[in-house]
Design an enzyme around this catalytic site. Sequence first.
Site, PDB file in Angstrom:
ATOM      1  N   MET A 248      -6.550  60.823  10.924  1.00  0.00           N
ATOM      2  CA  MET A 248      -6.846  61.359  10.177  1.00  0.00           C
ATOM      3  C   MET A 248      -7.588  59.918   9.353  1.00  0.00           C
ATOM      4  O   MET A 248      -8.706  60.337   8.343  1.00  0.00           O
ATOM      5  CB  MET A 248      -6.205  61.464   8.345  1.00  0.00           C
ATOM      6  CG  MET A 248      -5.196  62.714   9.270  1.00  0.00           C
ATOM      7  SD  MET A 248      -6.556  64.253   9.357  1.00  0.00           S
ATOM      8  CE  MET A 248      -7.503  64.678   8.120  1.00  0.00           C
TER       9      MET A 248
ATOM     10  N   HIS B 139      -9.552  68.674  17.489  1.00  0.00           N
ATOM     11  CA  HIS B 139      -9.640  69.015  16.372  1.00  0.00           C
ATOM     12  C   HIS B 139      -9.922  70.609  16.152  1.00  0.00           C
ATOM     13  O   HIS B 139     -10.571  71.888  16.712  1.00  0.00           O
ATOM     14  CB  HIS B 139     -11.229  68.882  15.895  1.00  0.00           C
ATOM     15  CG  HIS B 139     -12.394  69.181  15.091  1.00  0.00           C
ATOM     16  ND1 HIS B 139     -11.641  68.928  14.025  1.00  0.00           N
ATOM     17  CD2 HIS B 139     -12.988  70.314  14.864  1.00  0.00           C
ATOM     18  CE1 HIS B 139     -12.534  68.834  12.936  1.00  0.00           C
ATOM     19  NE2 HIS B 139     -13.537  70.561  13.435  1.00  0.00           N
TER      20      HIS B 139
ATOM     21  N   GLU C 113      -3.543  75.294  20.155  1.00  0.00           N
ATOM     22  CA  GLU C 113      -3.062  73.776  20.198  1.00  0.00           C
ATOM     23  C   GLU C 113      -2.361  73.172  21.087  1.00  0.00           C
ATOM     24  O   GLU C 113      -2.905  71.934  21.734  1.00  0.00           O
ATOM     25  CB  GLU C 113      -3.463  72.743  18.658  1.00  0.00           C
ATOM     26  CG  GLU C 113      -5.094  73.174  18.181  1.00  0.00           C
ATOM     27  CD  GLU C 113      -4.555  72.403  16.500  1.00  0.00           C
ATOM     28  OE1 GLU C 113      -4.303  70.989  16.302  1.00  0.00           O
ATOM     29  OE2 GLU C 113      -5.957  72.862  15.743  1.00  0.00           O
TER      30      GLU C 113
END
Length: 192
Positions: A94, A113, A178
């Site tokens: 982050m 992302h 992901e």
Amino acid sequence: MALSTGSNKIKTAIFISGTGSNLKSLIKFSKLKKSPIIIKMIISNNSKAKGLQYSKIYKIKKKVFDFKNVLSEKKIINELKKNNIDLICLAGFMKILSKSFIKNFKGKILNIHPSLLPKYKGLNTHEKAIKNKDKYSGCTVHFVNSRLDSGKIISQKKVRISKFDTPSILAKKVLIQEHKLYPAAILKILSL
Ligand code: GRF
């Protein structure tokens, strides 16, 4: 990409800030014979990141840095160079890396992302996709450049949004993809 696989696996560092489910999937991938990478370090800006537990479980070196200024970044760069790190995978990381950091590892930093970039850069991607009544959300693995979520796209996976999806349900569905997409993207860029 200016990386050579040769007979040795690419020494890789994974940067995390939170849960680390992508980290876990990359560790599992790295243990497969077909994997071109070996994970040498886990780096975090957050000493409480849940994902740091995988350092102990899989015996991978971990380091926590505050990423607050140039000096702190210099320490990280030194640490990465000392460990001959040749690939950096941001996975739920982050913090925004500085231009000079990125320059030091040009073409060697990847990010995952949770949206179909270039749609929805930044945070709250699932909220945005649902609010806009999109048919699909998804995830993207891309090279990192100096602009947020804007580097060259390597691979994407679409996930259909159902009318019952809340942002958190959608996040879970996308996360499952992901975990498959990141290893596939690494194979794609490192395949000879
Ligand atoms: C993932 O959805 C990733 O794409 C985003 O943050 C989430 C991190 O999940 N940037 P985890 O820490 O890998 O479980």
